[in-house]
Motif scaffolding. Structure first.
Motif, mmCIF file in Angstrom:
data_model
loop_
_atom_site.group_PDB
_atom_site.id
_atom_site.type_symbol
_atom_site.label_atom_id
_atom_site.label_comp_id
_atom_site.label_asym_id
_atom_site.label_seq_id
_atom_site.Cartn_x
_atom_site.Cartn_y
_atom_site.Cartn_z
ATOM 1 N N MET A 1 79.408 21.274 -26.977
ATOM 2 C CA MET A 1 80.355 21.096 -26.206
ATOM 3 C C MET A 1 80.606 22.130 -25.105
ATOM 4 O O MET A 1 81.096 22.124 -24.236
ATOM 5 N N ARG A 2 79.383 22.810 -24.845
ATOM 6 C CA ARG A 2 79.500 23.283 -23.586
ATOM 7 C C ARG A 2 79.291 22.265 -22.795
ATOM 8 O O ARG A 2 80.365 23.152 -21.336
ATOM 9 N N GLY A 3 78.403 21.526 -22.676
ATOM 10 C CA GLY A 3 77.909 20.768 -21.080
ATOM 11 C C GLY A 3 79.340 19.953 -21.255
ATOM 12 O O GLY A 3 79.392 19.874 -19.865
ATOM 13 N N ALA A 4 80.205 19.861 -22.242
ATOM 14 C CA ALA A 4 81.011 18.983 -22.081
ATOM 15 C C ALA A 4 82.406 20.085 -21.307
ATOM 16 O O ALA A 4 82.462 19.349 -20.470
ATOM 17 N N PHE A 5 82.485 21.118 -21.878
ATOM 18 C CA PHE A 5 83.475 22.041 -20.527
ATOM 19 C C PHE A 5 82.806 21.861 -19.505
ATOM 20 O O PHE A 5 83.254 22.116 -18.685
ATOM 21 N N GLU A 6 81.495 21.852 -19.060
ATOM 22 C CA GLU A 6 81.251 22.726 -17.582
ATOM 23 C C GLU A 6 81.395 20.992 -17.159
ATOM 24 O O GLU A 6 81.764 22.072 -15.537
ATOM 25 N N TYR A 7 80.895 19.851 -17.386
ATOM 26 C CA TYR A 7 81.292 18.588 -16.440
ATOM 27 C C TYR A 7 82.698 18.797 -16.129
ATOM 28 O O TYR A 7 82.920 18.046 -15.352
ATOM 29 N N LEU A 8 83.407 19.061 -17.340
ATOM 30 C CA LEU A 8 84.895 18.185 -17.236
ATOM 31 C C LEU A 8 85.546 20.108 -16.295
ATOM 32 O O LEU A 8 86.868 19.685 -15.759
ATOM 33 N N GLY A 9 84.750 20.998 -16.227
ATOM 34 C CA GLY A 9 85.133 22.328 -15.175
ATOM 35 C C GLY A 9 85.755 21.378 -13.855
ATOM 36 O O GLY A 9 85.895 22.252 -13.338
ATOM 37 N N ALA A 10 84.866 20.771 -13.344
ATOM 38 C CA ALA A 10 84.822 19.952 -12.296
ATOM 39 C C ALA A 10 85.638 18.620 -12.252
ATOM 40 O O ALA A 10 85.744 18.189 -10.897
ATOM 41 N N LEU A 11 86.903 17.662 -13.066
ATOM 42 C CA LEU A 11 87.588 17.707 -12.694
ATOM 43 C C LEU A 11 88.547 18.161 -12.949
ATOM 44 O O LEU A 11 89.541 18.361 -13.831
ATOM 45 N N ALA A 12 89.263 17.939 -12.010
ATOM 46 C CA ALA A 12 90.972 18.536 -12.065
ATOM 47 C C ALA A 12 92.008 17.884 -12.829
ATOM 48 O O ALA A 12 91.866 16.707 -13.028
ATOM 49 N N GLY A 13 92.397 18.576 -13.774
ATOM 50 C CA GLY A 13 93.150 17.780 -14.920
ATOM 51 C C GLY A 13 92.685 17.138 -15.937
ATOM 52 O O GLY A 13 93.458 16.517 -16.861
ATOM 53 N N SER A 14 91.428 17.375 -16.110
ATOM 54 C CA SER A 14 90.687 16.859 -17.298
ATOM 55 C C SER A 14 91.770 17.311 -18.237
ATOM 56 O O SER A 14 91.247 18.444 -18.559
ATOM 57 N N VAL A 15 91.436 16.978 -20.036
ATOM 58 C CA VAL A 15 90.759 16.860 -20.995
ATOM 59 C C VAL A 15 90.142 16.475 -22.051
ATOM 60 O O VAL A 15 89.572 15.372 -21.703
ATOM 61 N N LEU A 16 89.914 17.227 -22.898
ATOM 62 C CA LEU A 16 89.102 16.796 -23.661
ATOM 63 C C LEU A 16 89.530 16.778 -25.226
ATOM 64 O O LEU A 16 90.327 18.049 -25.469
ATOM 65 N N ALA A 17 89.536 16.280 -25.869
ATOM 66 C CA ALA A 17 90.367 15.698 -27.158
ATOM 67 C C ALA A 17 89.047 15.720 -28.141
ATOM 68 O O ALA A 17 87.508 14.764 -27.671
ATOM 69 N N GLN A 18 88.694 16.947 -29.334
ATOM 70 C CA GLN A 18 87.712 16.401 -30.355
ATOM 71 C C GLN A 18 88.429 16.865 -31.533
ATOM 72 O O GLN A 18 89.671 18.075 -31.641
ATOM 73 N N HIS A 19 88.137 16.936 -32.813
ATOM 74 C CA HIS A 19 88.598 16.476 -33.850
ATOM 75 C C HIS A 19 88.210 18.332 -34.508
ATOM 76 O O HIS A 19 86.182 17.960 -34.472
ATOM 77 N N ALA A 20 88.520 19.017 -34.578
ATOM 78 C CA ALA A 20 88.070 20.456 -34.790
ATOM 79 C C ALA A 20 87.025 20.777 -36.316
ATOM 80 O O ALA A 20 87.908 21.032 -36.789
ATOM 81 N N GLU A 21 86.240 21.051 -36.617
ATOM 82 C CA GLU A 21 85.861 20.491 -38.002
ATOM 83 C C GLU A 21 84.535 21.088 -38.352
ATOM 84 O O GLU A 21 83.474 20.793 -37.486
ATOM 85 N N ASP A 22 84.077 22.028 -38.835
ATOM 86 C CA ASP A 22 82.622 22.918 -39.434
ATOM 87 C C ASP A 22 82.217 21.502 -40.582
ATOM 88 O O ASP A 22 82.759 22.871 -41.143
ATOM 89 N N PRO A 23 81.681 20.670 -40.497
ATOM 90 C CA PRO A 23 81.837 20.611 -41.446
ATOM 91 C C PRO A 23 80.318 21.644 -42.268
ATOM 92 O O PRO A 23 80.517 20.675 -43.988
ATOM 93 N N ALA A 24 79.686 22.194 -42.547
ATOM 94 C CA ALA A 24 79.164 23.097 -43.414
ATOM 95 C C ALA A 24 80.430 23.827 -44.134
ATOM 96 O O ALA A 24 79.861 24.716 -45.237
ATOM 97 N N LEU A 25 81.612 23.526 -43.245
ATOM 98 C CA LEU A 25 82.327 24.475 -44.900
ATOM 99 C C LEU A 25 83.587 23.786 -45.435
ATOM 100 O O LEU A 25 84.101 24.104 -46.308
ATOM 101 N N VAL A 26 82.679 22.381 -44.638
ATOM 102 C CA VAL A 26 84.288 21.393 -45.778
ATOM 103 C C VAL A 26 83.497 21.170 -46.846
ATOM 104 O O VAL A 26 84.719 20.807 -47.701
#
Length: 68
Positions: A1-26
């Motif tokens: 996820m950190r890599g995704a944020f680093e990559y998108l930080g260079a793209l103005a107006g970018s959006v990152l969507a994901q399903h927030a869920e920790d499988p260890a807690l489900v």
């Protein structure tokens, strides 16, 4: 996820969507934990989502300039 944020930080107006869920807690849950009445459907604790959202907020602040 950190890599995704680093990559998108260079793209103005970018959006990152994901399903927030920790499988260890489900633990096989299928819906939000709480009273389910006669359905008997296993629940997922709110922490399964909030822990990932917290992690992602911390990573966004770390990697994307201007996030407060």
């Amino acid at each position: 996820m950190r890599g995704a944020f680093e990559y998108l930080g260079a793209l103005a107006g970018s959006v990152l969507a994901q399903h927030a869920e920790d499988p260890a807690l489900v633990h096989g849950g299928h819906m939000h934990e709480g009273p389910v009445g006669p359905l008997g459907i296993p629940g997922r604790p709110a922490e399964a989502e909030s822990s990932i959202v917290g992690r992602d907020l911390a990573l966004a602040k770390l990697t994307v300039a201007g996030i407060t």
